[in-house]
Scaffold this motif. Structure first.
Motif, short mmCIF file in Angstrom:
data_model
loop_
_atom_site.label_atom_id
_atom_site.label_comp_id
_atom_site.label_asym_id
_atom_site.label_seq_id
_atom_site.Cartn_x
_atom_site.Cartn_y
_atom_site.Cartn_z
N ASP A 32 2.11 1.80 -3.35
CA ASP A 32 0.91 2.33 -4.32
C ASP A 32 0.95 3.63 -4.13
OD1 ASP A 32 -1.47 1.38 -6.20
OD2 ASP A 32 -2.49 2.16 -4.33
N ARG A 33 0.90 4.16 -2.82
CA ARG A 33 0.51 5.66 -2.61
C ARG A 33 1.78 6.45 -2.83
NH1 ARG A 33 0.10 4.63 2.57
NH2 ARG A 33 1.88 5.79 3.21
N ALA A 86 0.05 -4.01 -7.97
CA ALA A 86 -0.98 -2.87 -7.80
C ALA A 86 -2.19 -3.46 -7.89
CB ALA A 86 -0.80 -2.00 -9.23
N GLU A 104 2.50 -4.85 -11.93
CA GLU A 104 0.81 -4.56 -12.15
C GLU A 104 0.27 -5.72 -11.06
OE1 GLU A 104 -2.64 -3.58 -12.92
OE2 GLU A 104 -0.94 -2.60 -13.51
N VAL A 112 -3.37 -4.71 -4.22
CA VAL A 112 -3.73 -3.44 -3.39
C VAL A 112 -5.23 -2.92 -3.80
CG1 VAL A 112 -3.11 -1.30 -2.80
CG2 VAL A 112 -1.24 -2.87 -3.20
N ARG A 113 -5.29 -2.93 -5.13
CA ARG A 113 -6.65 -2.56 -5.62
C ARG A 113 -7.97 -3.32 -5.06
NH1 ARG A 113 -4.17 -1.14 -10.22
NH2 ARG A 113 -4.68 -3.14 -11.02
N ALA A 122 0.85 -1.30 0.07
CA ALA A 122 -0.03 -0.07 -0.09
C ALA A 122 0.78 1.05 -0.03
CB ALA A 122 -0.95 -0.06 1.31
N LEU A 160 5.98 -1.54 -7.43
CA LEU A 160 5.03 -2.42 -7.43
C LEU A 160 4.90 -3.05 -9.06
CD1 LEU A 160 1.90 -0.69 -5.95
CD2 LEU A 160 2.81 -2.82 -5.08
#
Length: 152
Positions: free
Chosen positions: A45-46, A100, A97, A103-104, A42, A95
């Protein structure tokens, strides 16, 4: 006068309610990886690619522990290491794909869990939560700033 003087104990009551929600939410998430691994994904990702030492500081673990964690996530295809174009000596953790997407998916599962709970509330309770949204978003921003500032 401090805003909290208007409602003695309100901050503690709100803090206790939010903490209770957060811990219950964390317990409901899938247990397919450690909380530290999920938090690290996360963070990436952020904030985008980071050095292992930065990730270790942000997540509150030792650098050797983060190195091991990154290796496991790399083997799982969730992250990859890349050179830093601005400094050839530096390796950044990025990250993939798949990471990511993980995380989503995890974030959406958390959103759906709260949506189910919110659907059980009365209309007035939902309106109160809607009215509190700006304050909740600001709390999240303050927490992010505090977390990043503590690790610099």
């Amino acid at each position: 006068m401090n805003r909290q003087d208007n409602a003695p104990g309100a901050s503690a009551d709100i803090g206790a309610a939010l903490y209770g929600l957060a811990t219950r939410a964390a317990r409901r998430l899938p247990r397919d990886m450690s909380l530290t691994s999920a938090a690290t994904l996360a963070t990436l990702d952020r904030t985008g690619p980071r050095r292992i030492t930065d990730l270790a500081a942000v997540e509150g673990v030792t650098q050797p522990a983060m190195t091991t964690l990154v290796r496991v996530m790399e083997e799982s295809g969730l992250v990859e290491r890349r050179g830093d174009a601005s400094d050839k000596r530096v390796t950044l953790v990025c990250l993939t794909e798949a990471g990511a997407s993980y995380v989503r998916t995890r974030r959406q599962a958390g959103v759906h869990a709260f949506e189910r709970l919110i659907s059980e509330l009365t209309g007035d309770e939902v309106e109160a939560l809607v009215a509190a949204l700006p304050a909740l978003k600001h709390l999240a921003e303050l927490e992010n700033q505090d977390r990043e500032g503590a690790n610099q």
